[in-house]
Scaffold this active site. Structure first.
Site, short mmCIF file in Angstrom:
data_model
loop_
_atom_site.label_atom_id
_atom_site.label_comp_id
_atom_site.label_asym_id
_atom_site.label_seq_id
_atom_site.Cartn_x
_atom_site.Cartn_y
_atom_site.Cartn_z
N GLY A 159 0.74 -1.13 0.00
CA GLY A 159 0.00 0.00 0.00
C GLY A 159 0.81 1.24 0.00
O GLY A 159 1.15 1.74 0.93
N THR A 160 1.33 2.08 -1.08
CA THR A 160 2.47 2.97 -1.25
C THR A 160 2.13 4.10 -2.19
O THR A 160 1.40 3.94 -3.15
CB THR A 160 3.63 2.15 -1.85
OG1 THR A 160 3.92 1.10 -0.94
CG2 THR A 160 4.86 2.99 -2.07
N ILE A 161 2.67 5.30 -1.92
CA ILE A 161 2.55 6.39 -2.88
C ILE A 161 3.95 6.78 -3.33
O ILE A 161 4.93 6.66 -2.59
CB ILE A 161 1.81 7.62 -2.31
CG1 ILE A 161 2.60 8.33 -1.18
CG2 ILE A 161 0.42 7.24 -1.85
CD1 ILE A 161 3.46 9.47 -1.60
#
Length: 540
Positions: A352-354
């Site tokens: 789950g990463t930006i």
């Protein structure tokens, strides 16, 4: 690069050309970065401001309790920053075995016993202090405004928000922060996060001191103790992100740079070192030969990475040994062009990463990534300051006889880490800051997009839009529904166990790219943003 700016793939995006650029997976973050640039800030200031906004507008992927990594070009030299968190001092294999049973092989996936000390805020401060121009508190202003006033939830974020709700609604603080209606928000509903505004204001006013040992750290310790976890304010107070020298490997006349272990960026370098042994340009860009070869190279790379990569001081081999040219050539010889294989690790000792990126007209370029991991991280949110905490501790092992004993948990140790920014140079000069978010998809995305640009001359937006595959384990791969049907059939015929996946958000990652077109003050840059997210490349 003599890019082909004719895009052969369906897309909702076009390349953006400008002298000052910010590319993020949410438009409000891109706009925040531009606001800072126009106020006299540089690319580092813009990246920090955008990163703060991203904790609010894409909470499914990151938060104030994230970890982060960065590679940046300061105009003269490349710098790396490892902002991954360390284990609390109480953490040992015995700590988890006593709480979760002798058969536990990792720390839990969710809950406060999955949380290592968050490194993102410390990374923002370190970047600002060393390279920024504007006061740190000014960089928090756009995010504070958004947290207080709220924003309308976009489609991709809403989809992942709803998907995580049932699993996480019982975690401490989750419902209070993220389910204000008792459910996930709908597209276009206004979401406010006032507690995060308090946290951001305290972080800005103290230049991060409130977070590391101050009132925020003390609030997190009380929150953890209330729910039976061991995270302490003293764990926060002892934390510092680490400036590191990026590791690199040449490919097709360019040099790819990644953060060294404990991260998985070395996976992309290994795979490209294997692919360099083949004439990819002589194969059809979307054909089965090219895609099969890239899949096999990634499988070989992951076999070694999952076996050896951990906190560097605990590794039994070095990054240099894993990247040795003769060793990678020997690994390349294992590939059978007619058959998919399940590779084991090699022995490098014998041989789950930006994600967001920003660049300015002075030549500064920033490649930055932050993540809570696995969608909303631990699922736990400290309620006073809105600290949504990651779950990076889940990546540790508890098994000293397992596949990678170097990654066994210990006090103050950093776990194997998935988030990886990337940077490309040519002849010592900056060419591209880029990244592709999405767990183990990240190095796979680095390889697939770079091959398209460097071997086939596709422009960054086309390389970003093109259909992707994702290797999972053994012979199993996922492919996007937009991939050519004949290529999918060809991969299946060679033994790949292919599954067509229509969820582009997580399964196939999402990238942001800024390519330097010449003198930044004259020609500027071309930027791309991935259509698999709600994002935007913006510039002036």
């Amino acid at each position: 690069m003599p890019f082909d700016f004719n895009n052969p793939y369906p897309s909702v995006r076009t390349p953006v050309f400008a002298r000052n650029v910010v590319s993020c997976s949410h438009p409000l973050a891109s706009q925040a970065g531009l606001r800072i640039l126009q106020a006299g800030g540089n690319a580092v200031d813009a990246a920090v401001a955008a990163a703060a906004v991203m904790t609010l507008v894409e909470p499914v992927s990151n938060g104030l309790g994230s970890d982060a990594f960065c590679i940046l070009w300061d105009g003269q030299k490349l710098h790396g920053l490892n902002g991954s968190g360390r284990a609390p001092q109480a953490w040992t294999p015995g700590y988890f075995k006593r709480k979760y049973g002798d058969d536990a092989t990792t720390p839990p996936k969710r809950g406060l016993d999955a949380v290592t000390v968050p490194g993102a805020v410390g990374s923002w401060v370190a970047m600002s202090e060393r390279f920024g121009k504007l006061p740190f508190a000014d960089l928090m202003a756009p995010a504070i405004e958004i947290a207080e006033r709220g924003y309308l939830v976009p489609p991709w974020v809403r989809l992942k928000w709803e998907a995580a709700t049932e699993e996480l609604r019982g975690q401490p603080g989750f419902a209070g922060a993220f389910l204000p209606w008792g459910r996930a928000p709908q597209v276009g509903e206004l979401f406010r996060f006032p507690s995060a505004a308090r946290g951001l204001r305290a972080i800005g006013e103290t230049r991060g001191a409130a977070f590391y040992g101050g009132e925020i750290a003390q609030a997190v310790e009380r929150f953890a103790a209330q729910h039976g976890a061991s995270l302490k304010a003293s764990d926060f107070a002892s934390y510092k992100p680490e400036w590191v020298e990026p590791i690199s490997r040449n490919y097709r006349g360019h040099t790819l740079h990644e953060i060294p272990p404990n991260g998985q960026g070395i996976t992309a370098l290994i795979a490209l070192g294997i692919l360099e042994q083949f004439d990819l340009a002589g194969m059809k860009v979307d054909g089965v030969d090219s895609q099969h070869l890239q899949i096999e190279a990634i499988k070989l790379a992951f076999a070694d990475v999952y076996r050896y990569v951990a906190e560097p001081s605990a590794m039994e081999v070095t990054a240099a040994q894993m990247l040795d040219g003769d060793y990678l050539a020997s690994r390349a010889r294992l590939i059978d062009m007619k058959k998919a294989q399940d590779f084991g690790a090699g022995n490098p000792v014998k041989g789950g990463t930006i994600y967001l990126t920003a660049a300015d007209e002075s030549g500064m370029m920033v490649s930055f990534i932050q993540s809570n991991y696995m969608g909303f991280g631990s699922g736990c949110v400290e309620p006073t300051f809105g600290i949504s905490l990651q779950n990076r501790g889940h990546a540790f092992s508890l098994d000293e006889r397992g596949l990678n004993p170097a990654n066994v948990v210990a006090p103050g140790k950093r776990p194997f880490h998935t988030i990886i920014p990337a940077f490309l140079t040519k002849d010592g000069q900056p060419m591209m800051s880029f990244g592709v978010m999405g767990a183990n998809m990240q190095p796979q995305g680095h390889v697939q997009t770079l091959v398209r640009m460097l071997d086939y001359g596709q422009n960054p937006q086309a390389a970003c839009d093109a259909p992707r595959w994702r290797y999972n384990e053994k012979l199993e791969i996922n492919v996007e529904a937009s991939m050519d049907a004949a290529t999918i059939e060809g991969l299946t015929a060679r033994g790949h166990r292919t599954e067509i996946i229509r969820d582009n958000y997580q399964d196939f990652g999402a990238g942001q790219f800024i390519w330097r077109m010449g003198d930044p003050a004259v020609e500027g840059y071309v930027a791309a943003s991935d259509p698999r997210r709600d994002g935007q490349a913006a510039g002036y």
